[in-house]
Write a protein that holds these residues in place. Structure first.
Motif, short mmCIF file in Angstrom:
data_model
loop_
_atom_site.label_atom_id
_atom_site.label_comp_id
_atom_site.label_asym_id
_atom_site.label_seq_id
_atom_site.Cartn_x
_atom_site.Cartn_y
_atom_site.Cartn_z
N GLU A 163 -6.95 5.96 6.68
CA GLU A 163 -5.76 5.68 6.16
C GLU A 163 -6.12 4.45 5.11
O GLU A 163 -6.02 3.42 5.69
CB GLU A 163 -4.78 5.24 6.98
N PRO A 164 -6.40 4.75 3.83
CA PRO A 164 -6.81 3.66 3.00
C PRO A 164 -5.49 2.65 2.36
O PRO A 164 -5.80 1.89 1.64
CB PRO A 164 -7.41 4.59 1.79
N PHE A 165 -4.23 3.33 2.47
CA PHE A 165 -3.17 2.68 1.46
C PHE A 165 -3.20 1.18 1.98
O PHE A 165 -3.43 0.28 1.22
CB PHE A 165 -1.72 3.24 1.96
N TRP A 166 -2.63 0.69 3.27
CA TRP A 166 -2.45 -0.80 3.44
C TRP A 166 -3.98 -1.52 3.38
O TRP A 166 -3.81 -2.79 2.98
CB TRP A 166 -1.91 -0.76 4.82
N PRO A 167 -4.99 -1.02 3.70
CA PRO A 167 -6.19 -1.78 3.38
C PRO A 167 -6.64 -2.06 2.10
O PRO A 167 -6.88 -3.33 1.65
CB PRO A 167 -7.29 -0.92 4.17
N VAL A 168 -6.29 -0.98 1.02
CA VAL A 168 -6.41 -1.63 -0.27
C VAL A 168 -5.56 -2.42 -0.72
O VAL A 168 -5.56 -3.24 -1.50
CB VAL A 168 -6.24 -0.08 -1.03
N ILE A 169 -4.22 -2.35 -0.09
CA ILE A 169 -3.21 -3.29 -0.60
C ILE A 169 -3.60 -4.63 -0.24
O ILE A 169 -3.25 -5.52 -0.74
CB ILE A 169 -1.79 -2.87 0.20
N ALA A 170 -4.10 -4.86 1.17
CA ALA A 170 -4.73 -6.16 1.43
C ALA A 170 -5.62 -6.67 0.57
O ALA A 170 -5.58 -7.75 0.18
CB ALA A 170 -5.12 -6.06 2.85
N VAL A 171 -6.73 -5.74 0.10
CA VAL A 171 -7.62 -6.46 -0.92
C VAL A 171 -7.10 -6.81 -2.13
O VAL A 171 -7.41 -7.86 -2.75
CB VAL A 171 -8.73 -5.32 -1.23
N VAL A 172 -6.23 -5.96 -2.60
CA VAL A 172 -5.60 -6.34 -3.99
C VAL A 172 -4.88 -7.62 -3.79
O VAL A 172 -5.00 -8.44 -4.72
CB VAL A 172 -4.66 -5.24 -4.70
N LEU A 173 -3.90 -8.12 -2.74
CA LEU A 173 -3.22 -9.05 -2.71
C LEU A 173 -4.12 -10.36 -2.31
O LEU A 173 -3.86 -11.29 -2.82
CB LEU A 173 -2.28 -8.84 -1.25
#
Length: 273
Positions: A133-143
């Motif tokens: 599930e990549p959505f929230w991990p990617v959001i965490a890196v961007v933030l």
């Protein structure tokens, strides 16, 4: 309870062997006295992340039972330090022999290769299990990137000398701890993940008790504390970096690893589990 939940030392025969080898690696590096610059710290970033990939694989049950204990915390980070140190020593000799243009390039490229291979293995296990599930991990890196940029901009405006003197080492320290803070906050507020470190749990619970928790969750307090702590450490180390840059940047690299390692671990674990 002070130690994180899941803190497991390897059996004495493994632990003694690890400490002896690690001591030998450190003694060799002490004798060789390689220069430690901003480039050195950046070159070791993938090694800080590599240990996290090894630990995630342990949590996914990827290792045989006979050696799995080596990849628990803190054993996995000692193993990573040994491998990274040996690669650093090899890079020193290759550069001295004219076979490599720079030590940092060899260390950085090798570390990136190690991290990518083992991280991809973890992602493949998650994909096969249907838990990728990549959505929230990617959001965490961007933030984390955004918060780091804002924190560094503020540091550069109000404490220009700190930002100028600590340089890229300072950026790595701030990003590492911000990533740890943001990924922990996302896991706690959004994904329902628990927190193993007692002090971190207290900060998350304090944030959750505030009136703002209903609107933005409680993890933002942890992010602010982590970012502020990283910036404060840089401020305290500024004079040390000026006077003894090699020693100071070595310690700051360890400080960065304390943040970047757990942060990378969170992101990878959320990706695959």
């Amino acid at each position: 309870m002070v130690l994180p939940e899941g803190f497991v030392l390897p059996p004495w025969y493994f632990l003694v062997a690890i400490l002896v080898v690690l001591g030998g690696v450190l003694a060799m590096l002490w004798a060789l006295e390689p220069p430690v610059t901003d480039r050195t710290v950046v070159a070791f970033v993938p090694w800080m992340m590599f240990g996290s990939a090894l630990h995630v694989l342990h949590q996914l049950g990827a290792y045989p039972d006979s050696i799995a204990v080596l990849f628990t915390s803190p054993g996995v980070y000692l193993v990573t330090a040994i491998v990274g140190g040996l690669v650093w020593i090899l890079g020193i000799f290759l550069e001295a022999a004219g076979l490599q243009r720079s030590i940092e390039r060899f260390v950085g490229v090798t570390g990136t290769g190690f991290f990518v291979v083992f991280a991809m293995f973890a992602l493949q296990l998650g994909w096969a299990a249907g838990t990728f599930e990549p959505f929230w991990p990617v959001i965490a890196v961007v933030l984390s990137g955004i918060v780091t940029a804002l924190a560094w901009l503020a540091l550069g405006i109000w404490f220009t000398d700190v930002a100028a003197i600590t340089g890229m080492t300072g950026v790595v320290v701030v990003f590492g701890h911000v990533l740890d803070g943001v990924s922990t906050a996302v896991g706690y507020d959004v994904l329902g993940a628990g927190e193993n470190v007692p002090l971190s749990q207290l900060l998350l619970e304090a944030g959750e008790a505030l009136p703002t928790a209903e609107y933005v969750g409680g993890g933002w307090v942890f992010v602010v504390v982590k970012a502020a702590l990283a910036l404060a450490i840089l401020g305290l180390f500024t004079e040390y970096v000026e006077e003894r840059p090699g020693e100071a940047r070595t310690i700051l690299a360890l400080v960065a690893a304390v943040g970047l390692g757990p942060g990378t671990h969170n992101v990878l674990l959320f990706l695959v589990a």
